[in-house]
Enzyme design. Structure first.
Site, PDB file in Angstrom:
ATOM      1  N   ARG A  46       0.844  -1.194   0.000  1.00 34.53           N
ATOM      2  CA  ARG A  46       0.000   0.000   0.000  1.00 34.53           C
ATOM      3  C   ARG A  46       0.884   1.251   0.000  1.00 34.53           C
ATOM      4  O   ARG A  46       0.597   2.238  -0.657  1.00 34.53           O
ATOM      5  CB  ARG A  46      -0.957   0.029   1.205  1.00 34.53           C
ATOM      6  CG  ARG A  46      -1.723   1.346   1.276  1.00 34.53           C
ATOM      7  CD  ARG A  46      -2.937   1.412   2.190  1.00 34.53           C
ATOM      8  NE  ARG A  46      -2.915   0.482   3.283  1.00 34.53           N
ATOM      9  CZ  ARG A  46      -2.196   0.618   4.395  1.00 34.53           C
ATOM     10  NH1 ARG A  46      -1.423   1.664   4.581  1.00 34.53           N
ATOM     11  NH2 ARG A  46      -2.251  -0.298   5.339  1.00 34.53           N
ATOM     12  N   TYR A  98     -15.584  18.157 -16.085  1.00 28.66           N
ATOM     13  CA  TYR A  98     -16.019  16.759 -16.179  1.00 28.66           C
ATOM     14  C   TYR A  98     -17.119  16.500 -15.130  1.00 28.66           C
ATOM     15  O   TYR A  98     -16.999  16.926 -13.980  1.00 28.66           O
ATOM     16  CB  TYR A  98     -14.793  15.879 -15.906  1.00 28.66           C
ATOM     17  CG  TYR A  98     -15.070  14.409 -15.876  1.00 28.66           C
ATOM     18  CD1 TYR A  98     -15.387  13.718 -17.041  1.00 28.66           C
ATOM     19  CD2 TYR A  98     -15.022  13.697 -14.683  1.00 28.66           C
ATOM     20  CE1 TYR A  98     -15.636  12.359 -17.007  1.00 28.66           C
ATOM     21  CE2 TYR A  98     -15.275  12.332 -14.646  1.00 28.66           C
ATOM     22  CZ  TYR A  98     -15.578  11.672 -15.809  1.00 28.66           C
ATOM     23  OH  TYR A  98     -15.831  10.339 -15.775  1.00 28.66           O
ATOM     24  N   ASP A 170      -6.586  20.016 -14.125  1.00 23.91           N
ATOM     25  CA  ASP A 170      -6.917  18.694 -14.658  1.00 23.91           C
ATOM     26  C   ASP A 170      -6.455  18.691 -16.115  1.00 23.91           C
ATOM     27  O   ASP A 170      -7.056  19.323 -16.971  1.00 23.91           O
ATOM     28  CB  ASP A 170      -8.436  18.453 -14.548  1.00 23.91           C
ATOM     29  CG  ASP A 170      -8.836  17.062 -15.027  1.00 23.91           C
ATOM     30  OD1 ASP A 170      -8.074  16.449 -15.792  1.00 23.91           O
ATOM     31  OD2 ASP A 170      -9.936  16.601 -14.644  1.00 23.91           O
ATOM     32  N   LYS A 195      -7.413   7.846 -19.856  1.00 27.59           N
ATOM     33  CA  LYS A 195      -7.636   8.430 -21.175  1.00 27.59           C
ATOM     34  C   LYS A 195      -6.356   8.379 -22.023  1.00 27.59           C
ATOM     35  O   LYS A 195      -5.943   7.311 -22.387  1.00 27.59           O
ATOM     36  CB  LYS A 195      -8.188   9.850 -21.014  1.00 27.59           C
ATOM     37  CG  LYS A 195      -9.266   9.983 -19.907  1.00 27.59           C
ATOM     38  CD  LYS A 195     -10.565   9.284 -20.240  1.00 27.59           C
ATOM     39  CE  LYS A 195     -11.527   9.160 -19.048  1.00 27.59           C
ATOM     40  NZ  LYS A 195     -11.887  10.391 -18.370  1.00 27.59           N
TER      41      LYS A 195
END
Ligand SMILES: *Cc1c(COP(=O)(O)O)cnc(C)c1O
Length: 381
Positions: A46, A98, A170, A195
């Site tokens: 982790r 978005y 972003d 993306k």
């Protein structure tokens, strides 16, 4: 190093134990220690995983940041950044962001006492009108979705700096190949690596890149405390995707430019939105801050209604009807009935998002075939 060389080499060394040129997928949850607390930098997955470390070094280099941290999705990356804030803090955000970004702000973080203002960022006056002493972050998304407006990152960052406000961009739509917000003054960059970075529509992933180590370390602490880590196989897929990022995005830009020019000549088409067109209202800003104009194109139809839009969506064969973007294959969608279905119609129309607006994610197929596909579908309307 120039961008294409960085994409393939930055942070990536052959595996020291075997010489494997490709970074191995370290599918392990824990690492053996020689004595309690004595290890080779890896104790529990982790906190750290070698496949992830290589991807993080590569991403930091691509965005010219001090540190990168990877997540299980773009929204998990955004979640981490918003956790830097405290109750009472305020954020000024681009208004046409978005849909998922709007949702995490308004429906998740708002309830912890963080206030969000959504404004058009075409001028500093609009930002300044809602700024106050509690404003701690400006959230920029550019190009915007689906209208493909361009926000001047340098202009916003210079304003924010005078007020001591952090700027987070972003950068999903542009990809680091086309635009590097940190070079333009931003403090933090996030990506939905799902993306363009991944580029093959086969993985969901996210990343944050911090300009300064101290913000990076804070984010790293949050990630380990909260646990939003990606698996090593997904990190491997993003690393592999990035090796062709510059070539893919370059071709997508070439195709998108030709498609936007073709659409301008078709008499079924009303308006074409592409930052590369001289008629685009933010063309000059796009030219300044981006290397090229991207692979996303939007347009609407003279016959402006949902039925005609749906006919268009079912009329193409190469352009597949699907959400998402940035893959090698071309996609088509209608924001009014898909991604932005929950936005009230009057609100949509105010920003130009008409019923018949069509959004294309242009892939890297041969341009003749793509134009023929659109031409046949438009002829049937
Ligand atoms: C897809 C997307 C996101 C969310 O990323 P996920 O990987 O789907 O969580 C955030 N911002 C933009 C601009 C996006 O396109």
């Amino acid at each position: 190093m120039k961008f294409g060389t960085k994409a393939i080499h930055a942070g990536i060394e052959p595996d020291p134990s075997t010489g494997a040129i490709m970074t191995p997928i370290f599918q392990t949850s824990t690492y053996v220690q020689s004595e309690p607390g004595v290890h080779k930098g890896y104790a529990y997955a982790r906190s750290q995983n070698p496949t992830r470390t290589v991807l993080e070094k590569n991403l930091a280099a691509l965005e010219n940041g001090a540190m990168a941290i990877c997540y299980g999705s773009g929204l998990a990356a955004m979640d981490a950044v918003l956790r830097l804030l405290n109750p009472g803090d305020e954020v000024i955000s681009t208004n046409d962001i978005y849909g998922g970004s709007y949702r995490i702000m308004n429906q998740v973080f708002a309830k912890y006492g963080i206030k969000f203002h959504f404004v058009g960022m075409d001028s500093i006056e609009k930002i300044d009108a809602v700024a106050n002493d509690n404003t701690k972050m400006i959230w920029v998304e550019t190009p915007t979705n689906p209208m493909l407006n361009i926000i001047d990152i340098k202009m916003v960052s210079e304003y924010a700096q005078t007020k001591g406000i952090q700027v987070c961009v972003d950068n999903t739509f542009a990809s680091p190949y086309l635009q590097n917000p940190i070079d333009l003054g931003a403090d933090i960059v996030i990506h939905s690596a799902t993306k363009y970075l991944g580029g093959h529509s086969d993985v969901v992933h996210g990343a944050v890149i911090a300009k300064e180590i101290d913000i990076g370390e804070k984010l790293k602490f949050i990630q380990n405390a909260v646990g939003a880590v990606p698996g090593p196989q997904d990190c491997f897929l993003i690393l592999r995707g990035i090796k062709t990022l510059h070539v893919r995005v370059q071709r997508a830009c070439e195709n998108a430019r030709k498609i936007s020019e073709y659409l301008m000549t078709n008499d079924k088409v009303n308006k074409v939105y592409y930052p590369g067109l001289e008629s685009h209202p933010n063309h000059e800003v796009a030219k300044r801050q981006m290397k090229d104009f991207g692979g996303m194109v939007s347009f609407d139809l003279k016959e402006d209604n949902l039925d005609t839009a749906k006919k268009m969506l079912s009329g193409t064969h190469l352009f597949a009807l699907a959400e998402s973007l940035g893959g090698v294959e071309s996609l088509i969608g209608n924001p009014a009935s898909m991604t932005h279905g929950s936005v009230p119609r009057e609100e949509r129309l105010k920003v130009g998002m008409t019923d018949s607006l069509i959004r294309l994610s242009v892939g890297i197929e041969d341009i003749e075939d793509l134009i023929q596909d659109l031409d046949k579908a438009l002829a049937k309307l």
